[in-house]
Design a protein around this motif. Structure first.
Motif, PDB file in Angstrom:
ATOM      1  N   ALA A  55       0.827  -1.200   0.000  1.00  0.00           N
ATOM      2  CA  ALA A  55       0.000   0.000   0.000  1.00  0.00           C
ATOM      3  C   ALA A  55       0.864   1.253   0.000  1.00  0.00           C
ATOM      4  O   ALA A  55       0.616   2.204  -0.765  1.00  0.00           O
ATOM      5  CB  ALA A  55      -0.930  -0.005   1.212  1.00  0.00           C
ATOM      6  N   LEU A  56       1.886   1.269   0.819  1.00  0.00           N
ATOM      7  CA  LEU A  56       2.732   2.462   0.898  1.00  0.00           C
ATOM      8  C   LEU A  56       3.702   2.560  -0.276  1.00  0.00           C
ATOM      9  O   LEU A  56       4.250   3.635  -0.540  1.00  0.00           O
ATOM     10  CB  LEU A  56       3.486   2.481   2.230  1.00  0.00           C
ATOM     11  CG  LEU A  56       2.586   2.834   3.421  1.00  0.00           C
ATOM     12  CD1 LEU A  56       3.300   2.600   4.740  1.00  0.00           C
ATOM     13  CD2 LEU A  56       2.133   4.289   3.327  1.00  0.00           C
ATOM     14  N   TYR A  57       3.914   1.465  -0.967  1.00  0.00           N
ATOM     15  CA  TYR A  57       4.722   1.498  -2.195  1.00  0.00           C
ATOM     16  C   TYR A  57       3.922   2.089  -3.347  1.00  0.00           C
ATOM     17  O   TYR A  57       4.472   2.809  -4.202  1.00  0.00           O
ATOM     18  CB  TYR A  57       5.189   0.087  -2.543  1.00  0.00           C
ATOM     19  CG  TYR A  57       6.152   0.007  -3.701  1.00  0.00           C
ATOM     20  CD1 TYR A  57       7.517   0.205  -3.515  1.00  0.00           C
ATOM     21  CD2 TYR A  57       5.696  -0.273  -4.988  1.00  0.00           C
ATOM     22  CE1 TYR A  57       8.406   0.132  -4.584  1.00  0.00           C
ATOM     23  CE2 TYR A  57       6.576  -0.353  -6.065  1.00  0.00           C
ATOM     24  CZ  TYR A  57       7.930  -0.145  -5.849  1.00  0.00           C
ATOM     25  OH  TYR A  57       8.800  -0.215  -6.919  1.00  0.00           O
ATOM     26  N   LEU A  58       2.610   1.805  -3.392  1.00  0.00           N
ATOM     27  CA  LEU A  58       1.793   2.182  -4.543  1.00  0.00           C
ATOM     28  C   LEU A  58       0.906   3.411  -4.323  1.00  0.00           C
ATOM     29  O   LEU A  58       0.849   4.300  -5.181  1.00  0.00           O
ATOM     30  CB  LEU A  58       0.901   1.001  -4.954  1.00  0.00           C
ATOM     31  CG  LEU A  58       1.611  -0.224  -5.517  1.00  0.00           C
ATOM     32  CD1 LEU A  58       0.617  -1.361  -5.706  1.00  0.00           C
ATOM     33  CD2 LEU A  58       2.307   0.102  -6.834  1.00  0.00           C
ATOM     34  N   PHE A  59       0.202   3.468  -3.212  1.00  0.00           N
ATOM     35  CA  PHE A  59      -0.827   4.496  -3.044  1.00  0.00           C
ATOM     36  C   PHE A  59      -0.297   5.937  -3.128  1.00  0.00           C
ATOM     37  O   PHE A  59      -0.975   6.800  -3.714  1.00  0.00           O
ATOM     38  CB  PHE A  59      -1.558   4.314  -1.694  1.00  0.00           C
ATOM     39  CG  PHE A  59      -2.375   3.062  -1.576  1.00  0.00           C
ATOM     40  CD1 PHE A  59      -2.607   2.233  -2.671  1.00  0.00           C
ATOM     41  CD2 PHE A  59      -2.908   2.682  -0.350  1.00  0.00           C
ATOM     42  CE1 PHE A  59      -3.359   1.058  -2.545  1.00  0.00           C
ATOM     43  CE2 PHE A  59      -3.656   1.530  -0.214  1.00  0.00           C
ATOM     44  CZ  PHE A  59      -3.886   0.720  -1.310  1.00  0.00           C
ATOM     45  N   PRO A  60       0.886   6.255  -2.551  1.00  0.00           N
ATOM     46  CA  PRO A  60       1.300   7.676  -2.531  1.00  0.00           C
ATOM     47  C   PRO A  60       2.023   8.162  -3.787  1.00  0.00           C
ATOM     48  O   PRO A  60       2.529   9.288  -3.807  1.00  0.00           O
ATOM     49  CB  PRO A  60       2.261   7.742  -1.337  1.00  0.00           C
ATOM     50  CG  PRO A  60       2.238   6.402  -0.687  1.00  0.00           C
ATOM     51  CD  PRO A  60       1.782   5.434  -1.722  1.00  0.00           C
ATOM     52  N   ARG A  61       2.085   7.356  -4.829  1.00  0.00           N
ATOM     53  CA  ARG A  61       2.829   7.749  -6.037  1.00  0.00           C
ATOM     54  C   ARG A  61       2.336   9.085  -6.583  1.00  0.00           C
ATOM     55  O   ARG A  61       1.145   9.406  -6.509  1.00  0.00           O
ATOM     56  CB  ARG A  61       2.686   6.679  -7.108  1.00  0.00           C
ATOM     57  CG  ARG A  61       3.336   5.366  -6.770  1.00  0.00           C
ATOM     58  CD  ARG A  61       4.834   5.401  -6.977  1.00  0.00           C
ATOM     59  NE  ARG A  61       5.494   4.236  -6.414  1.00  0.00           N
ATOM     60  CZ  ARG A  61       6.736   3.903  -6.656  1.00  0.00           C
ATOM     61  NH1 ARG A  61       7.465   4.653  -7.471  1.00  0.00           N
ATOM     62  NH2 ARG A  61       7.271   2.841  -6.102  1.00  0.00           N
ATOM     63  N   ALA A  62       3.263   9.825  -7.162  1.00  0.00           N
ATOM     64  CA  ALA A  62       2.903  11.090  -7.811  1.00  0.00           C
ATOM     65  C   ALA A  62       1.899  10.833  -8.922  1.00  0.00           C
ATOM     66  O   ALA A  62       1.938   9.786  -9.593  1.00  0.00           O
ATOM     67  CB  ALA A  62       4.149  11.760  -8.368  1.00  0.00           C
ATOM     68  N   VAL A  63       1.002  11.773  -9.139  1.00  0.00           N
ATOM     69  CA  VAL A  63      -0.004  11.676 -10.195  1.00  0.00           C
ATOM     70  C   VAL A  63       0.297  12.748 -11.237  1.00  0.00           C
ATOM     71  O   VAL A  63       0.462  13.914 -10.906  1.00  0.00           O
ATOM     72  CB  VAL A  63      -1.435  11.889  -9.628  1.00  0.00           C
ATOM     73  CG1 VAL A  63      -2.469  11.728 -10.726  1.00  0.00           C
ATOM     74  CG2 VAL A  63      -1.702  10.920  -8.483  1.00  0.00           C
ATOM     75  N   ILE A  64       0.398  12.322 -12.516  1.00  0.00           N
ATOM     76  CA  ILE A  64       0.720  13.291 -13.568  1.00  0.00           C
ATOM     77  C   ILE A  64      -0.472  13.439 -14.519  1.00  0.00           C
ATOM     78  O   ILE A  64      -1.330  12.587 -14.570  1.00  0.00           O
ATOM     79  CB  ILE A  64       1.988  12.902 -14.342  1.00  0.00           C
ATOM     80  CG1 ILE A  64       1.827  11.544 -15.040  1.00  0.00           C
ATOM     81  CG2 ILE A  64       3.198  12.898 -13.426  1.00  0.00           C
ATOM     82  CD1 ILE A  64       2.993  11.204 -15.965  1.00  0.00           C
TER      83      ILE A  64
END
Length: 337
Positions: free
Chosen positions: A328-337
């Protein structure tokens, strides 16, 4: 494990199990497309997994646990749904996610496909189309990676390719090695690799890459297919970039594909390769920028759809197993472009 690491894991676990992380993800990423990039899926303890480039290989159990996590937190979509959204002809569900595989490893069919079918999840395989024509068990690319990872054989391979001894210290050197080898006829590239390491090509006895029958199993089961170049050379570094693209397109057309998609081999791209892909009729192209794509921005990202490489390592596992809180912490906070 240190005290601080234990405390961090405890906090992660509480946040995940309480539903806080999941709710935050549902709000933050409801209109963002996540694209996951996989390569290999192999049984734990197998000789093939031990011989693989572990950064790009998943254990079968870890892959299954990851798919369960994905099914819990995302709406998994197909390539057709993504393309429809790009073309303004359809809407994606909330928290959409696309599952992709690169290269054309046979274990995608043997081990990954049954896990996908079991859960009713669609997926997309990006095929380096040349592999269908190759006859030797070990893929030359895999052998080259193994030779470069060995401090004894790496200098010999660089020398055989006419590259300076300090090439390994330069950014992107492994991609340039791949481009040089990919530009050779199969017999020549294998000779060069064998010159550096006489044993590496024979360390694998069973065919690694898909053949036509394997690929038919994939598509007959309703899974999607795209291109990953022809020889797996980074297009931007290829001796003949146009040929890389047109050969890939010809093979995909021969396989019956009408809508063409591609992922950049090695994640390497430039403006020239993007323009060549447009000219060749590719409609959706994925890169390896590890972030999420705002659904509203997908038409502008048609030739640069980001994908996240997902490893099975310390970032995603705890006590040797895929850990949902770490995922979850690897994927959920990714930057959104």
């Amino acid at each position: 494990m240190s005290v601080s690491s234990t405390i961090k894991d405890a906090v992660r676990t509480v946040l995940y199990r309480s539903g806080v992380l999941g709710e935050w993800h549902r709000r933050r990423n409801q209109h963002a497309l996540t694209v996951l990039m996989f390569h290999r899926v192999l049984p734990a303890g197998s000789h093939a997994l031990a011989q693989s480039e572990r950064e790009f290989a998943f254990s079968l159990e870890g892959f299954g646990r990851t798919l369960d996590f994905v099914a819990r937190h995302y709406n998994v979509v197909s390539l057709a749904q993504v393309k429809a959204a790009i073309d303004g002809q359809g809407q994606l569900p909330t928290c959409p996610l696309l599952i992709t595989f690169d290269d054309g490893w046979r274990d995608t069919i043997e081990f990954a496909m049954p896990e996908l079918k079991k859960r009713g999840l669609p997926a997309l395989l990006f095929l380096a189309t040349e592999v269908l024509e190759l006859e030797q068990p070990r893929w030359w690319q895999d052998a080259a990676v193994a030779a470069l990872a060995n401090s004894q054989t790496a200098p010999k391979l660089l020398q055989a390719l006419g590259m300076p001894a300090d090439a390994a210290t330069q950014p992107g050197y492994s991609q340039r090695v791949a481009a040089q080898l990919a530009g050779m006829p199969e017999a020549q590239r294998r000779q060069v690799i064998q010159q550096a390491d006489p044993t590496v090509l024979h360390a694998i006895a069973e065919r690694q890459m898909v053949n036509a029958d394997d690929l038919r199993q994939w598509t007959d089961n309703g899974f999607d297919l795209g291109g990953h170049g022809h020889s797996h050379s980074p297009i931007a570094y290829a001796a003949n970039p146009r040929n890389e693209i047109t050969e890939c397109r010809s093979h995909l057309r021969a396989l019956g594909l009408e809508d063409l998609s591609l992922s950049y081999p090695h994640g390497v791209k430039n403006d020239a390769s993007r323009e060549l892909l447009k000219e060749a009729g590719f409609e959706v192209v994925f890169d390896s920028k590890p972030c999420l794509a705002k659904v509203a921005n997908l038409p502008q990202l048609r030739f640069d759809v980001p994908r996240i490489h997902l490893p099975e390592n310390a970032w995603t596992t705890r006590n040797g197993r895929i850990d949902p809180a770490r995922l979850a912490l690897y994927l959920f906070p990714r930057a959104v472009i």
